[in-house]
Write a protein that holds these residues in place. Structure first.
Motif, mmCIF file in Angstrom:
data_model
loop_
_atom_site.group_PDB
_atom_site.id
_atom_site.type_symbol
_atom_site.label_atom_id
_atom_site.label_comp_id
_atom_site.label_asym_id
_atom_site.label_seq_id
_atom_site.Cartn_x
_atom_site.Cartn_y
_atom_site.Cartn_z
ATOM 1 N N MET A 48 0.837 -1.194 0.000
ATOM 2 C CA MET A 48 0.000 0.000 0.000
ATOM 3 C C MET A 48 0.871 1.242 0.000
ATOM 4 O O MET A 48 1.826 1.338 0.775
ATOM 5 C CB MET A 48 -0.899 0.012 1.250
ATOM 6 C CG MET A 48 -1.856 1.193 1.293
ATOM 7 S SD MET A 48 -2.832 1.253 2.834
ATOM 8 C CE MET A 48 -1.613 1.946 3.956
ATOM 9 N N ASN A 49 0.575 2.187 -0.859
ATOM 10 C CA ASN A 49 1.275 3.461 -0.878
ATOM 11 C C ASN A 49 0.638 4.418 0.117
ATOM 12 O O ASN A 49 -0.586 4.501 0.239
ATOM 13 C CB ASN A 49 1.235 4.079 -2.281
ATOM 14 C CG ASN A 49 2.025 3.266 -3.283
ATOM 15 O OD1 ASN A 49 3.073 2.707 -2.963
ATOM 16 N ND2 ASN A 49 1.527 3.181 -4.517
ATOM 17 N N LEU A 50 1.472 5.149 0.827
ATOM 18 C CA LEU A 50 0.980 6.109 1.799
ATOM 19 C C LEU A 50 0.401 7.324 1.077
ATOM 20 O O LEU A 50 1.025 7.886 0.173
ATOM 21 C CB LEU A 50 2.117 6.548 2.724
ATOM 22 C CG LEU A 50 1.716 7.249 4.015
ATOM 23 C CD1 LEU A 50 0.917 6.306 4.903
ATOM 24 C CD2 LEU A 50 2.958 7.743 4.747
ATOM 25 N N GLU A 51 -0.806 7.746 1.471
ATOM 26 C CA GLU A 51 -1.496 8.872 0.853
ATOM 27 C C GLU A 51 -1.825 9.918 1.912
ATOM 28 O O GLU A 51 -1.749 9.667 3.120
ATOM 29 C CB GLU A 51 -2.781 8.401 0.162
ATOM 30 C CG GLU A 51 -2.552 7.349 -0.916
ATOM 31 C CD GLU A 51 -3.863 6.839 -1.508
ATOM 32 O OE1 GLU A 51 -4.908 7.483 -1.278
ATOM 33 O OE2 GLU A 51 -3.833 5.805 -2.182
ATOM 34 N N LEU A 52 -2.214 11.112 1.423
ATOM 35 C CA LEU A 52 -2.545 12.192 2.348
ATOM 36 C C LEU A 52 -3.692 11.819 3.282
ATOM 37 O O LEU A 52 -3.708 12.201 4.446
ATOM 38 C CB LEU A 52 -2.894 13.466 1.566
ATOM 39 C CG LEU A 52 -1.732 14.169 0.880
ATOM 40 C CD1 LEU A 52 -2.242 15.345 0.059
ATOM 41 C CD2 LEU A 52 -0.714 14.672 1.913
ATOM 42 N N ARG A 53 -4.663 11.060 2.775
ATOM 43 C CA ARG A 53 -5.795 10.680 3.619
ATOM 44 C C ARG A 53 -5.332 9.821 4.788
ATOM 45 O O ARG A 53 -5.943 9.836 5.867
ATOM 46 C CB ARG A 53 -6.861 9.952 2.793
ATOM 47 C CG ARG A 53 -6.397 8.652 2.146
ATOM 48 C CD ARG A 53 -7.454 8.110 1.191
ATOM 49 N NE ARG A 53 -7.008 6.904 0.521
ATOM 50 C CZ ARG A 53 -7.206 5.687 0.986
ATOM 51 N NH1 ARG A 53 -7.846 5.517 2.137
ATOM 52 N NH2 ARG A 53 -6.778 4.627 0.322
ATOM 53 N N HIS A 54 -4.248 9.067 4.597
ATOM 54 C CA HIS A 54 -3.718 8.268 5.692
ATOM 55 C C HIS A 54 -3.095 9.170 6.765
ATOM 56 O O HIS A 54 -3.216 8.896 7.963
ATOM 57 C CB HIS A 54 -2.669 7.282 5.170
ATOM 58 C CG HIS A 54 -3.225 6.316 4.165
ATOM 59 N ND1 HIS A 54 -2.517 5.936 3.032
ATOM 60 C CD2 HIS A 54 -4.416 5.673 4.095
ATOM 61 C CE1 HIS A 54 -3.253 5.089 2.331
ATOM 62 N NE2 HIS A 54 -4.408 4.925 2.954
ATOM 63 N N LEU A 55 -2.441 10.218 6.320
ATOM 64 C CA LEU A 55 -1.872 11.170 7.280
ATOM 65 C C LEU A 55 -2.979 11.872 8.061
ATOM 66 O O LEU A 55 -2.812 12.172 9.254
ATOM 67 C CB LEU A 55 -1.008 12.200 6.546
ATOM 68 C CG LEU A 55 0.223 11.652 5.801
ATOM 69 C CD1 LEU A 55 0.993 12.785 5.150
ATOM 70 C CD2 LEU A 55 1.119 10.865 6.750
ATOM 71 N N LYS A 56 -4.103 12.137 7.405
ATOM 72 C CA LYS A 56 -5.234 12.751 8.110
ATOM 73 C C LYS A 56 -5.755 11.828 9.192
ATOM 74 O O LYS A 56 -6.156 12.276 10.271
ATOM 75 C CB LYS A 56 -6.348 13.095 7.120
ATOM 76 C CG LYS A 56 -6.000 14.213 6.149
ATOM 77 C CD LYS A 56 -7.142 14.484 5.179
ATOM 78 C CE LYS A 56 -6.784 15.605 4.201
ATOM 79 N NZ LYS A 56 -7.879 15.844 3.228
ATOM 80 N N VAL A 57 -5.757 10.533 8.920
ATOM 81 C CA VAL A 57 -6.186 9.553 9.922
ATOM 82 C C VAL A 57 -5.261 9.606 11.134
ATOM 83 O O VAL A 57 -5.710 9.643 12.291
ATOM 84 C CB VAL A 57 -6.212 8.134 9.313
ATOM 85 C CG1 VAL A 57 -6.309 7.083 10.405
ATOM 86 C CG2 VAL A 57 -7.362 7.998 8.340
ATOM 87 N N VAL A 58 -3.968 9.605 10.905
ATOM 88 C CA VAL A 58 -3.002 9.633 11.997
ATOM 89 C C VAL A 58 -3.170 10.905 12.832
ATOM 90 O O VAL A 58 -3.172 10.863 14.073
ATOM 91 C CB VAL A 58 -1.566 9.526 11.445
ATOM 92 C CG1 VAL A 58 -0.541 9.651 12.575
ATOM 93 C CG2 VAL A 58 -1.369 8.204 10.705
ATOM 94 N N CYS A 59 -3.336 12.048 12.158
ATOM 95 C CA CYS A 59 -3.509 13.312 12.878
ATOM 96 C C CYS A 59 -4.800 13.321 13.687
ATOM 97 O O CYS A 59 -4.837 13.823 14.813
ATOM 98 C CB CYS A 59 -3.499 14.484 11.897
ATOM 99 S SG CYS A 59 -1.874 14.851 11.197
#
Length: 330
Positions: A1-12
């Motif tokens: 899986m490639n890391l995407e901006l939506r994944h960073l939003k989840v972490v934040c």
């Protein structure tokens, strides 16, 4: 899986709320789905991002590293998107598809949401409540809200430190909420000097309102015995029981047995304003939101014919046609 901006939003979101469950609610996702997504993100990054127990979720060292990068990348990407939207829609007054409005509460926010829902049935509309102007202004500045509908002392404007544009919806004379059989509840207004022996109740919040009230009492020749800070329901309960008089806006709808009357001479004024960031997409449709806010205010005021009659002798108050200002009155 490639890391995407939506994944960073989840972490934040998980870090900001301190809980996977709360983050799921914030993001509009089911908790199991968000948990599965977090697990995929952690596998991609090679380790756990949060330590999770009954107390919530706390970032690990790897999680702190990801968060430090996400807090740079996400605002930068949002800035790029906003700039592109401004260039693409330059000169237009297009409606937005999402409205995030922070508010201190009251009928104006309800009227705005009602009008927005009718005008754009498919728009996503969310609200955030806070008693504190600084909190809402900070959220607008951070891009977490599009607008802040707040109130401040009548002679003030929210701080210019946030770089937001503020426009006045209305300036009202503050009212006193009391039992309808109170000795001072007989006329069109109350004389503050006649209430020197009363206890008082008011809502929490930032700004100088407490100081302004104390100064108004001093000009009336007394020092207030006690000021009890509580929420709106608490103020109503105290007024109903006769424990204290409460300060309120004229658009407030008192329950049976209570009345609210403006103070003679309007020594206390409450300014309702709408704020937004001048470089955001929200700025393009702000005139439309201001029109809705004023309509909502007028609708709420019309439910209080007593106050409208009082306003006839105070033409400087009520719905405002003041120009947009940035940080201070024009």
């Amino acid at each position: 899986m490639n890391l995407e901006l939506r994944h960073l939003k989840v972490v934040c979101a998980i870090a900001e709320t301190g809980s996977v469950t709360k983050a799921a609610s914030l993001l509009g996702l089911a908790q199991p789905a968000l948990t599965a997504q977090l697990q995929r993100i952690e596998r991609t990054l090679g380790g756990p991002l949060f330590e999770r127990d009954r107390r919530g979720a706390r970032p690990t060292a790897l999680g702190e590293l990801v968060l430090s990068r996400a807090r740079v990348l996400l605002p930068a990407m949002k800035g790029l998107q906003d700039e592109a939207a401004r260039l693409a829609g330059a000169g237009s007054d297009q409606a937005m598809s999402r409205y995030r409005i922070g508010s201190i509460g009251g009928p104006v926010i309800g009227g705005m949401v009602h009008r927005l829902s009718e005008a754009q049935p498919d728009a996503q509309i969310s609200t955030h409540a806070s008693y504190y102007v600084d909190e809402l202004a900070t959220m607008v500045l951070a891009g977490k809200l599009d607008y802040a509908q707040v109130g401040v002392c009548g002679d003030a404007i929210p701080s210019a430190d946030y770089g937001l544009v503020w426009q006045t919806i209305a300036v009202d004379g503050v009212c006193v909420l009391m039992q309808e059989d109170h000795p001072q509840a007989k006329g069109l207004e109350v004389d503050l000097a006649e209430l020197a022996e009363e206890q008082w109740a008011g809502g929490p919040g930032g700004g100088c309102f407490g100081d302004c009230f104390a100064a108004a009492c001093a000009r009336a020749g007394f020092t207030p015995r006690r000021i009890l800070e509580t929420d709106i329901r608490g103020c109503v309960d105290m007024a109903e029981s006769g424990v204290a008089l409460a300060l309120c806006q004229p658009t407030f709808r008192p329950p049976a047995g209570l009345v609210h009357l403006p103070i003679k001479g309007a020594p206390l004024r409450w300014r309702q304003v709408l704020g937004w960031h001048p470089d955001s997409p929200a700025a393009q449709v702000a005139p439309r939101l201001m029109e809705m806010a004023r309509e909502a205010y007028l609708e709420a005021s019309a439910r209080n014919p007593h106050y409208l009659g009082w306003l006839a002798d105070h033409p400087q108050l009520g719905a405002s046609q003041l120009a947009i200002v940035r940080g201070e009155a024009a």
